[in-house]
Design a protein around this motif. Structure first.
Motif, PDB file in Angstrom:
ATOM      1  N   THR A 204       0.822  -1.219   0.000  1.00 41.17           N
ATOM      2  CA  THR A 204       0.000   0.000   0.000  1.00 41.17           C
ATOM      3  C   THR A 204       0.854   1.266   0.000  1.00 41.17           C
ATOM      4  O   THR A 204       0.389   2.312  -0.445  1.00 41.17           O
ATOM      5  CB  THR A 204      -0.941   0.022   1.219  1.00 41.17           C
ATOM      6  OG1 THR A 204      -0.160  -0.246   2.377  1.00 41.17           O
ATOM      7  CG2 THR A 204      -2.050  -1.026   1.085  1.00 41.17           C
ATOM      8  N   THR A 209      -2.303  -2.916  -4.119  1.00 42.94           N
ATOM      9  CA  THR A 209      -2.848  -3.705  -3.003  1.00 42.94           C
ATOM     10  C   THR A 209      -1.908  -4.828  -2.583  1.00 42.94           C
ATOM     11  O   THR A 209      -1.955  -5.299  -1.454  1.00 42.94           O
ATOM     12  CB  THR A 209      -4.183  -4.361  -3.414  1.00 42.94           C
ATOM     13  OG1 THR A 209      -3.916  -5.300  -4.479  1.00 42.94           O
ATOM     14  CG2 THR A 209      -5.202  -3.324  -3.870  1.00 42.94           C
ATOM     15  N   ALA A 255       1.555  -7.750   1.753  1.00 45.07           N
ATOM     16  CA  ALA A 255       0.179  -7.404   2.106  1.00 45.07           C
ATOM     17  C   ALA A 255      -0.310  -8.465   3.091  1.00 45.07           C
ATOM     18  O   ALA A 255       0.263  -9.569   3.147  1.00 45.07           O
ATOM     19  CB  ALA A 255      -0.691  -7.375   0.856  1.00 45.07           C
TER      20      ALA A 255
END
Ligand code: NQM
Length: 370
Positions: A204, A209, A255
């Motif tokens: 991010t 993402t 992530a």
């Protein structure tokens, strides 16, 4: 003058999720310059398709292992990994490769460098690129390598015999910049090296993402620019100097996990986005996640107490065992790393390099070699 052979004995093997040409060191010129020139002609570089050589037109299938008996009392064989760049006349020894490592033990038995045990064989390998050691254990029923078995690794269809690889602590400091976090180009990173210099970045913080496909990420020109800037600066901070022509450090976007693992990853090696993740790259990520205050610690979900870390990647996951200790001055250090891979002998024969006269190779740029 070094004699350059016109045909060379070669074993083509899949090692983990990579594929490479494996050679006995004695079958190649000893000097790096004629050796690398020969390897470019063998692999078909420089050419986007590597159409006139063994290379598979991707960094993960344009790899070479050079293996010899070891003079190190702690090792049976020396393994030098060489990355043959697909589209440039470059061969680099600046990185190691844990996937190609999976084929080194079986190769050593196939070529008679190590005598196989009746059930299984352990080969102690000195990784010449880094000086680090590894031990690979694999089945050899009746004294022959058996490549068949029921081990499954994401990114390879079907199953094969397990190759269990164990790494003692790496000689390189786990935190090569001396910091748990650094800020580069306004982005928080953790630079970690547990066998592969790797820059950990929260996806991010680069406005993605971390769940995109490799193709989507490779198509993002703005992201590529940011990654290049971060990589060049991180290389200097990590003591690697100018890395513009090097394949290290790698960059791993992190992530939160989505499939029960510890973390989701997208790894740039360093320009193409890996369809899975490298072994030593995963070892570095796994160790990095355990560093308190590092960029991975907030995102990761680690099982309390257990050493196993499941790293999610674009085509599945890679399980790795990783435990940390501390240096005398209190910095984190890698204690033990272990992983299961598979390997397979694909082809054993003689490779005929493209002729140097009819297809001369342009000189290698300075800086691509160590
Ligand atoms: O990190 C790709 C691979 C690798 C290297 C790369 C590797 C490792 O998947 O140990 O295995 O990062 O260039 O083969």
């Amino acid at each position: 003058m070094t004699r350059v052979p016109e045909e060379v004995p070669c074993l083509l093997m899949r090692g983990g999720t990579s594929k490479g040409a494996y050679f006995l060191a004695g079958d190649l010129p000893a000097e790096p310059a004629p050796r690398d020139e020969l390897l470019l002609r063998i692999m078909g570089s420089p050419d986007d398709r590597q159409i006139d050589g063994l290379g598979g037109a991707h960094p993960l299938t344009s790899k070479v292992a050079v293996i010899s008996p070891s003079a190190d009392p702690d090792a049976d064989v020396d393994y030098l990994f060489l990355q043959v760049v697909v589209d440039r006349p470059e061969v680099s020894d600046r990185q190691n490769c844990g996937n190609i490592l999976a084929g080194v033990g079986p190769f050593a038995v196939e070529r008679g460098l190590v005598t196989a045990g009746e059930e299984e064989t352990s080969v102690r390998i000195r990784m010449a690129n880094s000086g680090d050691l590894a031990t690979a254990t694999f089945p050899t029923p009746g004294g022959r390598v058996d490549y068949t078995g029921d081990a499954e690794i994401s990114g390879v269809p079907g199953t094969a015999a397990p190759v269990v690889i164990e790494f003692p602590p790496s000689a390189t400091p786990l935190l090569p910049t001396g910091n748990v976090r650094d800020e580069i180009d306004g982005v928080q990173v953790t630079c970690v090296d547990n066998g592969m210099p790797t820059v950990l970045i929260a996806a991010t913080s680069l406005k993605v993402t971390g769940y995109e496909t490799p193709r989507e990420l490779e198509g993002d020109a703005a992201l590529a620019d940011r990654l290049r800037t971060i990589r060049l600066a991180a290389g200097r901070l990590m003591g690697l100097g100018d890395v513009s022509d090097a394949t290290v450090p790698k960059l791993t976007l992190l992530a939160p996990p989505r499939d029960g693992g510890a973390v989701t990853t997208r790894t740039f090696i360093p320009v193409r986005c890996h369809p899975s993740i490298g072994v030593l790259g995963a070892a570095s990520v796994a160790a990095g996640l355990r560093i308190e205050g590092g960029v991975g610690a907030d995102l990761a979900r680690l099982d309390a107490g257990g050493d196993r870390v499941r790293i999610e990647h674009p085509t599945g996951f890679l399980d790795i065992e990783s435990s940390l200790g501390a240096t005398p001055d209190g910095l984190p250090s890698a204690r033990r790393t272990a992983v299961v891979r598979t390997a397979r002998k694909i082809f054993d024969g003689t490779v005929f390099p493209r002729s140097a006269e009819t297809a001369p190779i342009p000189p290698q740029p300075q800086g691509g070699q160590r």
